[in-house]
Design a protein around this motif. Sequence first.
Motif, PDB file in Angstrom:
ATOM      1  N   PHE A 276      99.386 -50.815 -22.929  1.00  0.00           N
ATOM      2  CA  PHE A 276      99.567 -49.408 -22.225  1.00  0.00           C
ATOM      3  C   PHE A 276      98.489 -49.450 -21.684  1.00  0.00           C
ATOM      4  CE2 PHE A 276      97.377 -48.480 -26.230  1.00  0.00           C
ATOM      5  CZ  PHE A 276      96.132 -47.769 -25.336  1.00  0.00           C
ATOM      6  N   LEU A 277      98.507 -48.366 -20.638  1.00  0.00           N
ATOM      7  CA  LEU A 277      98.355 -47.481 -19.613  1.00  0.00           C
ATOM      8  C   LEU A 277      97.497 -46.335 -20.300  1.00  0.00           C
ATOM      9  CD1 LEU A 277      98.960 -48.251 -16.195  1.00  0.00           C
ATOM     10  CD2 LEU A 277      97.581 -49.187 -17.565  1.00  0.00           C
ATOM     11  N   LEU A 278      95.528 -46.358 -20.423  1.00  0.00           N
ATOM     12  CA  LEU A 278      95.251 -44.575 -20.463  1.00  0.00           C
ATOM     13  C   LEU A 278      94.526 -44.318 -19.588  1.00  0.00           C
ATOM     14  CD1 LEU A 278      93.895 -42.951 -22.033  1.00  0.00           C
ATOM     15  CD2 LEU A 278      92.024 -43.761 -22.946  1.00  0.00           C
ATOM     16  N   SER A 279      94.738 -42.792 -18.676  1.00  0.00           N
ATOM     17  CA  SER A 279      94.744 -42.227 -17.729  1.00  0.00           C
ATOM     18  C   SER A 279      94.091 -41.042 -18.294  1.00  0.00           C
ATOM     19  CB  SER A 279      95.284 -41.999 -16.801  1.00  0.00           C
ATOM     20  OG  SER A 279      96.137 -43.466 -16.240  1.00  0.00           O
ATOM     21  N   PHE A 280      92.419 -40.880 -17.637  1.00  0.00           N
ATOM     22  CA  PHE A 280      91.635 -39.480 -18.068  1.00  0.00           C
ATOM     23  C   PHE A 280      92.362 -38.773 -16.927  1.00  0.00           C
ATOM     24  CE2 PHE A 280      88.365 -38.582 -21.595  1.00  0.00           C
ATOM     25  CZ  PHE A 280      88.120 -37.670 -21.088  1.00  0.00           C
ATOM     26  N   ILE A 281      91.966 -37.447 -16.763  1.00  0.00           N
ATOM     27  CA  ILE A 281      92.507 -36.029 -16.146  1.00  0.00           C
ATOM     28  C   ILE A 281      90.993 -35.072 -16.314  1.00  0.00           C
ATOM     29  CG2 ILE A 281      93.634 -35.417 -15.193  1.00  0.00           C
ATOM     30  CD1 ILE A 281      95.572 -38.176 -16.474  1.00  0.00           C
ATOM     31  N   GLY A 313     105.912 -39.101 -15.558  1.00  0.00           N
ATOM     32  CA  GLY A 313     106.410 -39.814 -16.606  1.00  0.00           C
ATOM     33  C   GLY A 313     105.047 -39.874 -18.107  1.00  0.00           C
ATOM     34  N   GLY A 314     105.651 -40.969 -18.722  1.00  0.00           N
ATOM     35  CA  GLY A 314     104.346 -41.360 -19.616  1.00  0.00           C
ATOM     36  C   GLY A 314     104.631 -40.201 -20.160  1.00  0.00           C
ATOM     37  N   GLU A 315     103.654 -39.892 -21.370  1.00  0.00           N
ATOM     38  CA  GLU A 315     102.905 -39.263 -22.680  1.00  0.00           C
ATOM     39  C   GLU A 315     101.544 -38.407 -21.923  1.00  0.00           C
ATOM     40  OE1 GLU A 315     104.505 -38.616 -25.364  1.00  0.00           O
ATOM     41  OE2 GLU A 315     105.601 -40.556 -25.653  1.00  0.00           O
ATOM     42  N   VAL A 316     102.009 -37.017 -21.828  1.00  0.00           N
ATOM     43  CA  VAL A 316     101.088 -36.076 -21.295  1.00  0.00           C
ATOM     44  C   VAL A 316      99.764 -35.599 -22.063  1.00  0.00           C
ATOM     45  CG1 VAL A 316     100.526 -34.658 -19.546  1.00  0.00           C
ATOM     46  CG2 VAL A 316     102.390 -35.784 -18.777  1.00  0.00           C
ATOM     47  N   CYS A 317      98.947 -35.610 -22.011  1.00  0.00           N
ATOM     48  CA  CYS A 317      98.656 -34.368 -23.694  1.00  0.00           C
ATOM     49  C   CYS A 317      97.141 -34.120 -22.925  1.00  0.00           C
ATOM     50  CB  CYS A 317      97.470 -36.099 -24.594  1.00  0.00           C
ATOM     51  SG  CYS A 317      99.461 -36.817 -25.631  1.00  0.00           S
ATOM     52  N   ARG A 318      97.375 -32.155 -23.700  1.00  0.00           N
ATOM     53  CA  ARG A 318      95.835 -31.586 -23.134  1.00  0.00           C
ATOM     54  C   ARG A 318      95.134 -31.995 -24.125  1.00  0.00           C
ATOM     55  NH1 ARG A 318      95.198 -24.998 -23.235  1.00  0.00           N
ATOM     56  NH2 ARG A 318      92.914 -25.168 -21.655  1.00  0.00           N
ATOM     57  N   VAL A 319      94.060 -32.693 -24.003  1.00  0.00           N
ATOM     58  CA  VAL A 319      92.952 -33.302 -24.889  1.00  0.00           C
ATOM     59  C   VAL A 319      91.654 -32.460 -24.771  1.00  0.00           C
ATOM     60  CG1 VAL A 319      93.748 -35.551 -24.933  1.00  0.00           C
ATOM     61  CG2 VAL A 319      92.380 -35.333 -23.475  1.00  0.00           C
ATOM     62  N   GLU A 323      90.912 -31.196 -20.442  1.00  0.00           N
ATOM     63  CA  GLU A 323      91.140 -32.703 -19.799  1.00  0.00           C
ATOM     64  C   GLU A 323      92.213 -33.253 -19.667  1.00  0.00           C
ATOM     65  OE1 GLU A 323      87.274 -33.500 -22.529  1.00  0.00           O
ATOM     66  OE2 GLU A 323      86.547 -33.579 -21.063  1.00  0.00           O
ATOM     67  N   PHE A 324      93.390 -33.694 -19.355  1.00  0.00           N
ATOM     68  CA  PHE A 324      94.025 -34.449 -19.775  1.00  0.00           C
ATOM     69  C   PHE A 324      94.419 -35.693 -20.039  1.00  0.00           C
ATOM     70  CE2 PHE A 324      95.562 -30.246 -17.641  1.00  0.00           C
ATOM     71  CZ  PHE A 324      96.012 -29.718 -18.427  1.00  0.00           C
ATOM     72  N   PHE A 325      95.441 -36.349 -21.022  1.00  0.00           N
ATOM     73  CA  PHE A 325      95.522 -38.015 -21.238  1.00  0.00           C
ATOM     74  C   PHE A 325      96.934 -38.206 -20.187  1.00  0.00           C
ATOM     75  CE2 PHE A 325      92.523 -39.367 -25.135  1.00  0.00           C
ATOM     76  CZ  PHE A 325      91.611 -38.476 -24.196  1.00  0.00           C
ATOM     77  N   LEU A 326      96.666 -39.373 -19.692  1.00  0.00           N
ATOM     78  CA  LEU A 326      98.202 -39.768 -18.805  1.00  0.00           C
ATOM     79  C   LEU A 326      98.724 -41.158 -19.882  1.00  0.00           C
ATOM     80  CD1 LEU A 326     101.039 -39.632 -17.925  1.00  0.00           C
ATOM     81  CD2 LEU A 326     100.213 -40.133 -16.074  1.00  0.00           C
TER      82      LEU A 326
END
Length: 406
Positions: A276-281, A313-319, A323-326
């Motif tokens: 999977f891909l981890l995108s840090f926003i 798309g994918g799983e968007v999470c506020r961490v 900051e967010f993860f996709l």
Amino acid sequence: MEHSLKLLTNYIQKILDQAQPPSFHWEDLCPDFQELGEKVTLLAGRVQDLTNQLQQKNEALELENQVLLDNIQAMDEISWALEQSNHELRINLNLVNALTDYTHNMIFVYAADTGQEVHTNQPARWFQKAHGETAAELIRRLLDKQPEIQEQIDSHREAQKPESEELQNGQLPEDQDLSEGNQNSLRWNISLNDPDGIDLFYQVESFLIPWFHSDGESAQDAKKQAIVHIVLDETERQRRQNLIYRFAYVDPLTNLNNRRYATEKMEQWLREGTPFLLSFIDVDYLKYCNDTFGHEQGDSYLVEISVALQTLGGEVCRVGGDEFFLLQTGLTPEEQDERLEKLRQETLADKSSGYPKCFSYATTLVPAHSTVPVAEYISSTDAKMYQYKQKHKIPLSDVVYKDDRI
């Protein structure tokens, strides 16, 4: 001659009387009667044979009659025992019907073949009276499910039956145990919306059983297959469970999943061998928005960014605060970065809010069955994101909208 005639007459009379005739020697007769005596002797033998056969048949018939009488008596005894058993079952059924009124669970009983109502307990009747529309929908779901329930329970029972030769040998298949599990029930769930828009949740356990009607006049009337639905209102428990889930896994501002959820999701994918891909926003200019326009507007800014990220798309999470993860599968890091960059430029070009909007990002590919801890991937992707921010973030002085508050 007279003597011979008398001998023949007495012999024939004995035959007619069906008595055992005395020994008779036709040779002792005078020559004129010897031929007749011989024929009478043959006739007597045949009559005796027929008599013996009839006697044997009579004895066989008497034996058969006795067997029939014994069977009739046994059937009478069985019939009486069944009648007594049915009588006891009807009494027990009345007791069960009464006892069901004291449970808080709703109980609905419908005939398996016709769907006709057989019994409802007091909580079920009260529910139908107080919540007619919701009850009608619940009952419709129960009846619609009945054919599937009957088919599944029958299939399970059939699968649990041992082969005849195995049963004769007193052995069961190695992977079967007739005492394991409940072969007569099926547990399932129902979700409804009441007229006020409230979500309702019910857990149902359905049993396929012979239902003995308490008003049945005969044994045939008593033996009917029915499906008993025990309905437990799980609405409050489900609400508490949802509330606990929200506290544990959901960010209250954006309604996105939080860091705990994101971490557990990534660990699950690692265990399953899913790359999977981890995108840090990281959201840019949030402090300026909070300081200049207030934290309420800053919250709106975060919600707007969260909605935009969900379009990818994918799983968007506020961490974190900004900051967010996709989390995404099925894409390469280059494809993901291209999509993020396009969204970033669209966000930066939107000047409708009176304050600048943008974000910085970085993406890392987490390979299948990686032994590297998730925390290390998060840390390295965070570092890559700040490198991107230092390189590409436009200074605030270049993007701020001049007004009397500056």
